[in-house]
Every structure is written in structure tokens, then in C-alpha cells.
Design a protein around this motif. Structure first.
Motif, mmCIF file in Angstrom:
data_model
loop_
_atom_site.group_PDB
_atom_site.id
_atom_site.type_symbol
_atom_site.label_atom_id
_atom_site.label_comp_id
_atom_site.label_asym_id
_atom_site.label_seq_id
_atom_site.Cartn_x
_atom_site.Cartn_y
_atom_site.Cartn_z
ATOM 1 N N ARG A 10 1.030 -0.786 -0.247
ATOM 2 C CA ARG A 10 -0.303 -0.140 0.362
ATOM 3 C C ARG A 10 0.628 1.097 -0.153
ATOM 4 N NH1 ARG A 10 -5.077 1.218 4.455
ATOM 5 N NH2 ARG A 10 -4.730 3.980 3.596
ATOM 6 N N SER A 12 2.214 5.305 0.155
ATOM 7 C CA SER A 12 1.973 5.723 1.994
ATOM 8 C C SER A 12 1.275 6.902 1.880
ATOM 9 C CB SER A 12 2.909 5.623 2.825
ATOM 10 O OG SER A 12 4.523 6.013 2.155
ATOM 11 N N ALA A 17 -8.311 8.345 -2.652
ATOM 12 C CA ALA A 17 -7.941 6.270 -2.420
ATOM 13 C C ALA A 17 -6.902 5.430 -1.882
ATOM 14 C CB ALA A 17 -8.585 5.432 -3.537
ATOM 15 N N ASN A 18 -7.071 4.774 -1.787
ATOM 16 C CA ASN A 18 -5.953 3.702 -1.208
ATOM 17 C C ASN A 18 -5.099 3.641 -2.652
ATOM 18 O OD1 ASN A 18 -5.980 3.760 1.662
ATOM 19 N ND2 ASN A 18 -7.429 1.871 1.896
ATOM 20 N N TYR A 20 -1.853 1.030 -4.463
ATOM 21 C CA TYR A 20 -2.018 -0.131 -3.509
ATOM 22 C C TYR A 20 -0.778 -0.558 -5.613
ATOM 23 C CZ TYR A 20 -5.412 -0.883 -0.879
ATOM 24 O OH TYR A 20 -6.362 -0.393 0.576
ATOM 25 N N GLY A 36 -4.962 7.706 -6.961
ATOM 26 C CA GLY A 36 -5.781 8.795 -6.571
ATOM 27 C C GLY A 36 -6.301 9.932 -7.187
ATOM 28 N N HIS A 69 -9.834 7.855 -7.599
ATOM 29 C CA HIS A 69 -9.496 6.936 -7.806
ATOM 30 C C HIS A 69 -8.789 6.793 -9.467
ATOM 31 C CE1 HIS A 69 -11.364 3.885 -5.056
ATOM 32 N NE2 HIS A 69 -12.704 5.325 -5.094
ATOM 33 N N CYS A 197 -8.039 -4.873 0.768
ATOM 34 C CA CYS A 197 -7.909 -4.171 0.511
ATOM 35 C C CYS A 197 -9.131 -2.997 -0.554
ATOM 36 C CB CYS A 197 -7.086 -4.054 -0.378
ATOM 37 S SG CYS A 197 -5.535 -5.112 -0.053
ATOM 38 N N HIS A 200 -11.131 3.036 0.455
ATOM 39 C CA HIS A 200 -10.598 3.718 1.974
ATOM 40 C C HIS A 200 -10.775 2.542 2.666
ATOM 41 C CE1 HIS A 200 -11.848 7.000 -0.613
ATOM 42 N NE2 HIS A 200 -12.294 6.538 -1.203
ATOM 43 N N ARG A 202 -8.679 1.018 6.534
ATOM 44 C CA ARG A 202 -7.163 0.015 6.874
ATOM 45 C C ARG A 202 -7.981 -1.586 6.331
ATOM 46 N NH1 ARG A 202 -7.962 -3.515 11.166
ATOM 47 N NH2 ARG A 202 -10.177 -2.776 12.228
ATOM 48 N N VAL A 203 -6.672 -1.861 5.262
ATOM 49 C CA VAL A 203 -6.743 -2.880 4.905
ATOM 50 C C VAL A 203 -7.622 -4.033 6.640
ATOM 51 C CG1 VAL A 203 -4.788 -4.886 4.393
ATOM 52 C CG2 VAL A 203 -4.824 -2.415 3.489
#
Length: 209
Positions: A10, A12, A17-18, A20, A36, A69, A197, A200, A202-203
């Protein structure tokens, strides 16, 4: 970058959005999932470069066409030459050939990313856009929403959010088709994936959910 699962990380530094990264088996190639917001593309590119991955990115996999995204995808494509993969129905909404189904989504649709210097590669679900990664049609949040699976991991985008007790849907005004969204939630729950995953939040480990 945060290690999530063997060959899965992931980012940082991304905004929205998250984001990966998935590495191919020999680590010679990398796929970026949901890069993102457009104004944070530089941070994503910088993090990939610092981790020795920028030159390895051959594919950008986008779960859906919301700005948080897909927004950074054009600049990352320009920096890497990667193929950008997006669900066909979302691409049609984005280019105006399909009408967004809600007033809020029509408002969001006034923003258009691009240009994509190498175009878009379209997904209908069932394709393998990157070695070991399968696309899964999960419409509802958007008509062309895709989830991606890799080993015991599911990248769910905004098809569902995770909780300590299972899944929940995003607010209704963000949902193009609530019936499809609930069906897609059941599809994701039935995968038997161990690691969730999300777009938005946490994993999460799905054991026992």
C-alpha cells in the motif's frame, strides 16, 4: 510503502483513495491500483521512484472512474507508459456516451481526466490485466466498477467498505444502482479472500467475517 501481502504493498503518499502496488512473480513488472487524486500524481510518482518501481509499472488498474481513484492515472501513465485498465461502462460515462444514473454522479461527471496518452484498455470482468490479477465486475457504486483479486487478496475499490463485523455500503447518493451494489457485495463476500484492500479505510483480515 506498507507491505500487505507477499508482492502487495500500500502506498503511503497518495491522496484520495488507497493506492496499491502488485509485483509480478519475478518482480520485473508492477501494477498500480487506484493512483488517486490528480493533484497528488507527483507524490505517487515520487514514491514509486524512491522504491525503485517507477520503471517497472506496466499497468494501472482502476476500480472505477471517480476522481479520487482515476484522477492521477493520466500523469502516471505519461511517466511510465503503462496501460490504464478501466471498466467499459465507466469509460462510457466518462466519455459521455453513457448517461450517469444519478444527479450527484452527473455533477461528478463534469470533471474529465485526461488525456490518456496511450488510451484506455477496457474491462468487462473476467480478464487478467496483469499476471496473477483477475478483474471481477462489481457494478453498483458505478456501472463499470471492477474489483481485482490476487492470491488471497481482494482489492474492492468502493464496491463495499469494511467493518469489524463484515461489509457495509457507501452512502446512497454515491451509488448508481443499489440493487447491483448489494449483489456485488455478496460476490465479494463469497470469494473467500483472506485480505480485504478497500478503496478507503484500513486493510483488514477477513477471517471470520
Amino acid at each position: 510503502m506498507q507491505s500487505v501481502y507477499p508482492s502487495v504493498f500500500r502506498l503511503s503518499r497518495g491522496a484520495g483513495a488507497n493506492a496499491y502496488v502488485v509485483l509480478a512473480g519475478d518482480a520485473s513488472r508492477a501494477a498500480l491500483i487506484d493512483p488517486g487524486m490528480p493533484w497528488d500524481a507527483g507524490s505517487v510518482i515520487g514514491e514509486l521512484r524512491r522504491n525503485g518501481l517507477l520503471d517497472k509499472v506496466t499497468d494501472i488498474l482502476v476500480t472505477h472512474a471517480d476522481i479520487d481513484h482515476v484522477g492521477a492515472a493520466p500523469r502516471v501513465q505519461e511517466a511510465t507508459g503503462a496501460a490504464v485498465w478501466l471498466g467499459r461502462a465507466d469509460a462510457e460515462v466518462m466519455d459521455g456516451t453513457r448517461r450517469a444514473s444519478t444527479a450527484y454522479r452527473r455533477l461528478l461527471g463534469r470533471w474529465h481526466p485526461g488525456p490518456f496518452t496511450k488510451g484506455l484498455s477496457l474491462l468487462d470482468g473476467g480478464e487478467e490485466p496483469f499476471p496473477g490479477v483477475a478483474s471481477l465486475a462489481t457494478p453498483g457504486h458505478t456501472p463499470g466498477h471492477m474489483a481485482f483479486t490476487f492470491g488471497d487478496v481482494v482489492f474492492a475499490g468502493d464496491a463495499v467498505l469494511g467493518t469489524d463485523h463484515g461489509f457495509r455500503q457507501l452512502p446512497g447518493f454515491l451509488t448508481s444502482d443499489p440493487t447491483q451494489a448489494l449483489a456485488s457485495e455478496r460476490v465479494i463476500a463469497g470469494l473467500g479472500a483472506r485480505w480485504f484492500c478497500p478503496g478507503h479505510g484500513r486493510v483488514r483480515e477477513l477471517k471470520g467475517l
